[in-house]
Write an enzyme that holds these catalytic residues in place. Structure first.
Site, PDB file in Angstrom:
ATOM      1  N   ASP A   1      13.003  56.329 131.951  1.00  0.00           N
ATOM      2  CA  ASP A   1      12.827  54.900 131.584  1.00  0.00           C
ATOM      3  C   ASP A   1      12.217  53.845 132.679  1.00  0.00           C
ATOM      4  OD1 ASP A   1      13.861  53.251 129.012  1.00  0.00           O
ATOM      5  OD2 ASP A   1      13.989  51.951 130.742  1.00  0.00           O
TER       6      ASP A   1
ATOM      7  N   ARG B   1      16.576  34.457 130.094  1.00  0.00           N
ATOM      8  CA  ARG B   1      16.886  35.964 130.924  1.00  0.00           C
ATOM      9  C   ARG B   1      16.737  35.704 132.298  1.00  0.00           C
ATOM     10  NH1 ARG B   1      14.352  40.984 127.435  1.00  0.00           N
ATOM     11  NH2 ARG B   1      15.470  40.602 125.540  1.00  0.00           N
TER      12      ARG B   1
END
Length: 295
Positions: A165, A52
């Site tokens: 979030d 990632r």
């Protein structure tokens, strides 16, 4: 920070991948992630983290994970790169009408009970709902569909939805409210017709949440590790499939803070793979993975 920002030249396509991340560096990053967002990264996640981070290294023109971490831990790197790093380490798995029994309980039990209490107490006020860990918006928009449908059948009922979030990237997509057509297969047909807009270019196979629902949800960025509170307590909190990334003490501390934000008699919904067993919380279970705040 815009994820396209660069402090150096972008490496050309096809350039060599960085060497493996050392265990020492992974441990350092794992501790940092836990301190910043409360997420535990076991050693088995090292390969995932390497994969990632490769995109961020390319964007920043860096050749190694060590170089990236040295930059991240500077004052400038912390200010400019931290949100991108958090986007890298957080997982945004979600879908419309996920764990549908929750929405069945909402429609069949919770909302009629709320309406009856409002009539009995002569207290007309909006139902306050918080989607905590909302990812790319599918959960709060599902809630908006269910609540809007109930509102149309129930005079005097109103609601507000807050969706939060930690991932700025996920929130950007949630606000845009555009999804691949295949992602809406769980949405009931009557809701698709009323609340979803199809792209004029049918070959793109995209849908967008209609303006009626987009205006019903307010999105904000929130890190659970930071202090949070609300001017008025919530009536419903959805926090599903989020705590599985935290250790037990962090989970209990977080749910204790949720209870402080939840009105007595209010409801907490958690994921079906999650449990509050052994936690000292002012909650009673009323359905599988559905809890009510005790008075």
């Amino acid at each position: 920070m815009n994820s396209n920002h660069s402090d150096g030249p972008v490496l050309p396509a096809g350039c060599a991948r960085p060497g493996p991340m050392s265990q020492k560096l992974f441990d350092r990053m794992s501790r940092f992630v836990y301190e910043q967002v409360g997420i535990k990264l076991p050693g088995s996640k090292r390969v995932m983290l390497e994969a990632r981070l490769q995109k961020r290294l390319r964007v920043l023109g860096m050749a190694s994970y060590d170089q990236y971490v040295d930059y991240l831990f500077t004052e400038k790197g912390f200010d400019e790169e931290l949100r991108n790093f958090i986007d890298v380490v957080t997982t945004n798995t979600t879908e419309f009408f996920r764990e549908p029994r929750h929405f069945d309980y909402l429609t069949a039990t919770l909302l009629p009970g709320w309406t009856a209490d409002a009539v009995r107490l002569r207290a007309q006020r909006p139902l306050r709902v918080w989607s905590a860990g909302c990812s790319i918006g599918m959960e709060p928009y599902t809630l908006a569909m269910v609540l809007r449908d109930y509102q149309e059948r129930t005079p005097g009922f109103s609601f507000s939805i807050l969706a939060t979030d930690i991932s700025s990237r996920a929130l950007q997509q949630a606000v845009r409210a555009v999804y691949d057509e295949e992602r809406v297969h769980n949405v009931p047909d009557q809701f698709r017709k009323r609340y979803l807009l199809r792209s004029r270019d049918r070959s793109r196979r995209l849908v967008r949440i209609g303006p009626e629902l987009r205006s019903a949800v307010r999105f904000e960025r929130l890190n659970f590790m930071d202090p949070f509170s609300f001017s008025e307590p919530m009536d419903i909190i959805f926090c599903r499939n989020v705590i599985i990334y935290f250790d037990k003490p962090t989970q209990e501390g977080l749910f204790s803070r949720f209870c402080q934000c939840l009105r007595p008699g209010g409801h907490l919904f958690i994921g079906h793979s999650e449990s509050l067993t052994g936690m000292a919380l002012p909650l009673e279970q009323v359905a599988p993975t559905v809890y009510r705040r005790t008075r």
